[in-house]
Design a protein around this motif. Structure first.
Motif, mmCIF file in Angstrom:
data_model
loop_
_atom_site.group_PDB
_atom_site.id
_atom_site.type_symbol
_atom_site.label_atom_id
_atom_site.label_comp_id
_atom_site.label_asym_id
_atom_site.label_seq_id
_atom_site.Cartn_x
_atom_site.Cartn_y
_atom_site.Cartn_z
ATOM 1 N N GLY A 268 55.607 24.859 42.734
ATOM 2 C CA GLY A 268 54.890 24.288 43.873
ATOM 3 C C GLY A 268 55.816 23.370 44.637
ATOM 4 N N ALA A 269 55.656 23.348 45.967
ATOM 5 C CA ALA A 269 56.573 22.571 46.790
ATOM 6 C C ALA A 269 56.128 21.130 46.934
ATOM 7 C CB ALA A 269 56.688 23.223 48.170
ATOM 8 N N ASP A 270 54.824 20.900 46.815
ATOM 9 C CA ASP A 270 54.342 19.529 47.024
ATOM 10 C C ASP A 270 53.299 19.162 45.960
ATOM 11 O OD1 ASP A 270 52.230 21.056 47.732
ATOM 12 O OD2 ASP A 270 52.313 20.622 49.874
ATOM 13 N N ALA A 271 52.828 17.903 46.062
ATOM 14 C CA ALA A 271 51.921 17.402 45.025
ATOM 15 C C ALA A 271 50.657 18.266 44.888
ATOM 16 C CB ALA A 271 51.562 15.948 45.309
ATOM 17 N N PRO A 272 49.948 18.596 45.996
ATOM 18 C CA PRO A 272 48.727 19.394 45.801
ATOM 19 C C PRO A 272 49.016 20.732 45.118
ATOM 20 C CG PRO A 272 48.795 18.515 48.031
ATOM 21 C CD PRO A 272 50.119 18.183 47.405
ATOM 22 N N ALA A 273 50.123 21.390 45.510
ATOM 23 C CA ALA A 273 50.443 22.696 44.898
ATOM 24 C C ALA A 273 50.744 22.525 43.410
ATOM 25 C CB ALA A 273 51.623 23.321 45.617
ATOM 26 N N LEU A 274 51.469 21.462 43.057
ATOM 27 C CA LEU A 274 51.823 21.248 41.644
ATOM 28 C C LEU A 274 50.589 20.904 40.811
ATOM 29 C CD1 LEU A 274 55.133 19.314 42.110
ATOM 30 C CD2 LEU A 274 54.862 21.461 40.875
ATOM 31 N N MET A 275 49.715 20.092 41.395
ATOM 32 C CA MET A 275 48.496 19.729 40.649
ATOM 33 C C MET A 275 47.637 20.974 40.421
ATOM 34 S SD MET A 275 48.605 16.478 40.032
ATOM 35 C CE MET A 275 47.035 15.690 39.841
ATOM 36 N N ARG A 276 47.593 21.818 41.431
ATOM 37 C CA ARG A 276 46.805 23.049 41.300
ATOM 38 C C ARG A 276 47.407 23.952 40.227
ATOM 39 N NH1 ARG A 276 44.661 27.386 42.244
ATOM 40 N NH2 ARG A 276 46.643 28.467 42.293
ATOM 41 N N ALA A 277 48.751 24.050 40.245
ATOM 42 C CA ALA A 277 49.436 24.898 39.262
ATOM 43 C C ALA A 277 49.194 24.355 37.854
ATOM 44 C CB ALA A 277 50.927 24.947 39.573
ATOM 45 N N ALA A 278 49.259 23.023 37.703
ATOM 46 C CA ALA A 278 49.042 22.438 36.370
ATOM 47 C C ALA A 278 47.607 22.700 35.905
ATOM 48 C CB ALA A 278 49.336 20.939 36.405
ATOM 49 N N ALA A 279 46.658 22.648 36.858
ATOM 50 C CA ALA A 279 45.258 22.900 36.490
ATOM 51 C C ALA A 279 45.081 24.361 36.069
ATOM 52 C CB ALA A 279 44.337 22.562 37.664
ATOM 53 N N ALA A 280 45.727 25.288 36.786
ATOM 54 C CA ALA A 280 45.624 26.714 36.421
ATOM 55 C C ALA A 280 46.243 26.928 35.038
ATOM 56 C CB ALA A 280 46.319 27.576 37.462
ATOM 57 N N ALA A 281 47.395 26.276 34.800
ATOM 58 C CA ALA A 281 48.057 26.408 33.491
ATOM 59 C C ALA A 281 47.183 25.807 32.394
ATOM 60 C CB ALA A 281 49.412 25.719 33.524
ATOM 61 N N LEU A 282 46.481 24.735 32.728
ATOM 62 C CA LEU A 282 45.606 24.093 31.736
ATOM 63 C C LEU A 282 44.522 25.074 31.275
ATOM 64 C CD1 LEU A 282 44.888 21.329 30.362
ATOM 65 C CD2 LEU A 282 43.174 21.098 32.137
ATOM 66 N N HIS A 283 43.996 25.809 32.238
ATOM 67 C CA HIS A 283 42.972 26.816 31.903
ATOM 68 C C HIS A 283 43.549 27.818 30.903
ATOM 69 C CE1 HIS A 283 41.079 30.763 32.633
ATOM 70 N NE2 HIS A 283 39.976 30.044 32.571
ATOM 71 N N ASP A 284 44.779 28.294 31.157
ATOM 72 C CA ASP A 284 45.405 29.244 30.231
ATOM 73 C C ASP A 284 45.708 28.569 28.892
ATOM 74 O OD1 ASP A 284 45.265 31.046 32.245
ATOM 75 O OD2 ASP A 284 47.357 30.827 32.867
ATOM 76 N N GLY A 285 46.113 27.284 28.963
ATOM 77 C CA GLY A 285 46.427 26.537 27.738
ATOM 78 C C GLY A 285 45.221 26.460 26.816
ATOM 79 N N GLY A 286 44.024 26.381 27.418
ATOM 80 C CA GLY A 286 42.797 26.298 26.636
ATOM 81 C C GLY A 286 42.542 27.586 25.851
ATOM 82 N N LEU A 287 43.140 28.696 26.313
ATOM 83 C CA LEU A 287 42.914 29.977 25.639
ATOM 84 C C LEU A 287 44.068 30.350 24.722
ATOM 85 C CD1 LEU A 287 41.725 31.929 28.826
ATOM 86 C CD2 LEU A 287 40.298 30.856 27.085
ATOM 87 N N ASP A 288 45.157 29.569 24.778
ATOM 88 C CA ASP A 288 46.374 29.919 24.050
ATOM 89 C C ASP A 288 46.354 29.329 22.639
ATOM 90 O OD1 ASP A 288 49.336 30.883 25.000
ATOM 91 O OD2 ASP A 288 49.388 29.485 23.303
ATOM 92 N N VAL A 289 46.911 30.079 21.675
ATOM 93 C CA VAL A 289 46.921 29.547 20.302
ATOM 94 C C VAL A 289 47.755 28.274 20.208
ATOM 95 C CG1 VAL A 289 46.407 31.525 18.834
ATOM 96 C CG2 VAL A 289 48.704 31.263 19.769
ATOM 97 N N GLN A 290 48.796 28.187 21.048
ATOM 98 C CA GLN A 290 49.631 26.974 20.999
ATOM 99 C C GLN A 290 48.990 25.812 21.748
ATOM 100 O OE1 GLN A 290 53.504 28.458 22.430
ATOM 101 N NE2 GLN A 290 54.138 27.965 20.345
ATOM 102 N N ARG A 291 47.899 26.088 22.406
ATOM 103 C CA ARG A 291 47.150 25.114 23.192
ATOM 104 C C ARG A 291 48.009 24.489 24.290
ATOM 105 N NH1 ARG A 291 44.998 20.983 19.698
ATOM 106 N NH2 ARG A 291 46.651 21.471 18.258
ATOM 107 N N ARG A 292 48.944 25.319 24.762
ATOM 108 C CA ARG A 292 49.821 24.835 25.837
ATOM 109 C C ARG A 292 50.222 26.069 26.629
ATOM 110 N NH1 ARG A 292 54.203 22.914 22.835
ATOM 111 N NH2 ARG A 292 54.838 25.054 22.748
ATOM 112 N N ALA A 293 50.196 25.957 27.950
ATOM 113 C CA ALA A 293 50.634 27.109 28.742
ATOM 114 C C ALA A 293 51.394 26.616 29.955
ATOM 115 C CB ALA A 293 49.439 27.942 29.172
ATOM 116 N N VAL A 294 52.449 27.344 30.273
ATOM 117 C CA VAL A 294 53.211 27.047 31.486
ATOM 118 C C VAL A 294 52.605 27.895 32.599
ATOM 119 C CG1 VAL A 294 55.509 27.111 32.537
ATOM 120 C CG2 VAL A 294 55.261 26.616 30.103
ATOM 121 N N TYR A 295 52.582 27.352 33.791
ATOM 122 C CA TYR A 295 51.979 28.041 34.932
ATOM 123 C C TYR A 295 52.553 29.447 35.081
ATOM 124 C CZ TYR A 295 50.783 29.067 39.758
ATOM 125 O OH TYR A 295 50.331 29.671 40.893
ATOM 126 N N ASP A 296 51.638 30.415 35.204
ATOM 127 C CA ASP A 296 52.059 31.805 35.353
ATOM 128 C C ASP A 296 51.609 32.282 36.733
ATOM 129 O OD1 ASP A 296 52.228 34.540 35.417
ATOM 130 O OD2 ASP A 296 51.451 34.850 33.389
#
Ligand code: C2E
Ligand code: CA
Ligand code: CA
Length: 565
Positions: A268-296
């Protein structure tokens, strides 16, 4: 702390964008002082040219004094007042033309009055300024934890990006059990949990990085990305801190956690884009066995594309265009007769082509669309039953329902109504509800399922073996059959322990009075094994794939003991 930076955010206090009196603001201060000095000089000239202090023009001196008080507070007000008082003091005559000087008492009294007014105005402005700054600062803090909030995180992110010194890692951290704590223990407990978790995360960050309180049960932090491995270690530390039970009001409470990771500049180029990406990754992190996901990015784009299709799904449900039911046969493993079919929805999007229900059903479930969708499926299924009856085909249909359909009795009543008006017997319809859905709200779901069964509609527990449903729990559930999930049967041919588990499950289910259906049978070996274990019914590609009505009629006609009346 392994991940550190000498040039990182000042942890001591908040630094919102507006509160930046260093650097360029010194320029503004000098400019302000210059304007005040010019106004004092202008007033002196005006008073001289208009003939001296005998006329009202001397009162103009209040203008620069008030401006100085507004800009610089108490010291500004006093300084400007003393300077103005002296400038209109001993050197300035009472009457310029007549050459009459002022009484000393006159200019001293005026200077005293000006100083008093300047001090008062300065003090008031200082207090108001402090209150305004404090009020603005509140907008950058969480009222619950006093930690910097989401707005502050955006400001900090944008500032770090503008400074451009680092590549950055943005972490969004969620308490996995926060929502269930609200439901089971109430808001006070959940708030305490949030605060206790904030304190623990703060300790885990060790004061090196700022912890942000983003919303209920969610936190954030920004790390320098110089050493990505260290950042990963840090996420493990944070998760470990959240895994330890919290003692709240002497009750041990589990928070658990999962983390979404976004990187600048990649995600993401700016704060809103990065926050959105982190939120999307958080959703994936909730489903991941490692409980952590990098933005895809790819998965996110796909998800967003899907979300964009929701209005099209809505209109498809209104008109029926592009929607169809396919039917997958279910056979008796003993006789190999068709004992029913499962209705599976198919959507042909005008531009995207076939869209998998695995993609659009979860989206529909998160919106109100799941109501009309299930009603559409139920209506089509009942119509189909009525058409088959006319054609002499006697095969029950199972329809899939979502948890949201069981929130109230509406669908159950509508279904019963449809059956009545078309003269179809309710024993021709079965509903399937997933194990995880049932576990999520057992009480409400139980009531809805009871009313369906009261109407004579049987209920199957779908995807059994994927959730945490125990056989003991099953004992009291209002269901008639279990559908063993494909993943549960995966190792049936090669793994002895799986065979023991599957055999014992089938046995226990039978003793509890349930019929057992095996899903996803893909080869003859699995079918034979399941048959040997006493499994009642089977479904899967090996038997038949889901197919439209016309193909199903053909398939049924080709069966040795055709499922026709
Ligand atoms: P499900 O209810 O577990 O349905 C079985 C899924 O497995 C179907 O996928 C089916 O095509 C597939 N399947 C059947 N036999 C085999 C096999 O031998 N091997 C493999 N690999 N797959 C097999 P489908 O049609 O893509 O549906 C996916 C899920 O979407 C369904 O899982 C169900 O949860 C949901 N769904 C489908 N139609 C509806 C519907 O009308 N309403 C609701 N609420 N959900 C639906
Ligand atoms: Ca199903
Ligand atoms: Ca299933």
């Amino acid at each position: 702390m392994p991940v550190t930076s000498s040039n990182w955010l000042d942890m001591a206090g908040l630094a919102p964008a507006y509160d930046n009196w260093s650097g360029s603001h010194i320029g503004w201060r000098l400019a302000g002082a210059g304007v005040v000095a010019l106004l004092i000089a202008g007033t002196v000239l005006l008073v001289w040219h208009t003939g001296g202090t005998k006329l009202v023009y001397a009162h103009f001196i209040y203008v620069p004094i008030l401006i100085a008080a507004g800009l610089f507070g108490l010291p500004g007000g006093i300084l400007a007042a003393v300077a103005g008082g002296l400038a209109l003091g001993p050197m300035m005559p009472l009457d310029v033309e007549a050459g009459i000087p002022q009484d000393t008492l006159n200019w001293v009294t005026r200077t005293a009055m000006l100083t008093f007014s300047g001090s008062l105005a300065g003090a008031i402005c200082a207090v108001l300024g402090r209150q305004t700054a404090e009020a603005r600062l509140q907008g950058y803090r969480s009222p619950w934890t006093r930690l910097p909030n989401r707005a502050q995180m955006m400001v900090d992110l944008d500032r770090l990006i503008v400074e451009g010194e680092q590549s950055l890692i943005v972490l969004k951290i969620a308490l996995s059990h926060h929502a269930s704590t609200v439901t089971s223990l109430g808001h006070d407990f959940a708030d305490d949990l949030h605060r206790a978790a904030a304190a623990r995360l703060g300790t885990a960050l060790g004061g090196d990085f700022r912890l942000y309180d983003l919303s209920e049960g969610a936190f954030g932090t920004i790390l320098p990305a110089a050493n990505y491995r260290d950042a990963v270690k840090l996420t493990n530390t944070l998760l470990a801190h959240l895994d330890e039970p919290f003692s709240l009001q002497a009750v041990p409470v589990l928070a658990g956690g999962h983390i979404g990771v976004a990187r600048w500049p990649q995600h993401g180029a700016d704060a809103p884009a990065l926050m959105r990406a982190a939120a999307a990754a958080l959703h994936d992190g909730g489903l991941d066995v490692q409980r952590r996901a990098v933005y895809d990015q790819r998965a996110d784009t796909e998800r967003r594309a899907m979300t964009a299709l929701l209005p099209d799904l809505q209109s498809a449900l209104r008109t029926g265009a592009g929607l169809q039911l396919h039917f997958q046969p279910k056979i008796c493993l003993d006789t190999r007769d068709c004992v029913g079919v499962e209705a599976l929805i198919r959507w042909q999007h005008p531009r995207r082509g076939a869209v998998s229900p695995g993609l659009f059903i979860p989206l529909a479930e998160r919106t109100a669309l799941i109501g009309p969708l299930s009603e559409w499926v139920a209506l089509r299924a009942v119509d189909q039953l009525s058409a088959w009856r006319t054609a002499g085909i006697d095969v029950p249909i199972a329809i899939n329902l979502s948890m949201r359909n069981l929130d109230d009795d509406r669908l159950a009543l509508a279904l019963a109504d449809m059956l009545r008006t078309r003269g179809v017997h309710s024993c021709r319809v079965e509903v399937e509800i997933t194990e995880t859905a049932l576990m999520a709200a057992p009480e409400r779901a139980r009531q809805s399922l009871e009313s369906l069964r009261g109407e004579g509609i049987s209920v199957a527990l779908d995807d059994f073996g994927t959730g945490q449903c125990s056989l003991a729990y099953l004992r009291d559930l209002p269901v008639d059959s279990l559908k063993l999930d494909r993943s549960f049967l995966r190792d049936i041919e090669h793994d002895d322990r799986s065979q023991i588990l599957i055999g014992a499950t089938i046995d226990a289910a039978h003793r509890l009075g349930f019929k057992v259906v095996a899903e996803g049978i893909e080869d003859a070996g699995a079918l034979e094994r399941l048959h040997g274990m006493g499994c009642d019914h089977g479904q899967g590609y090996h038997i038949a794939r889901p197919m439209p009505d016309a193909d199903l009629r053909q398939w049924l006609a080709n069966q040795p003991a055709a499922g026709t009346a």
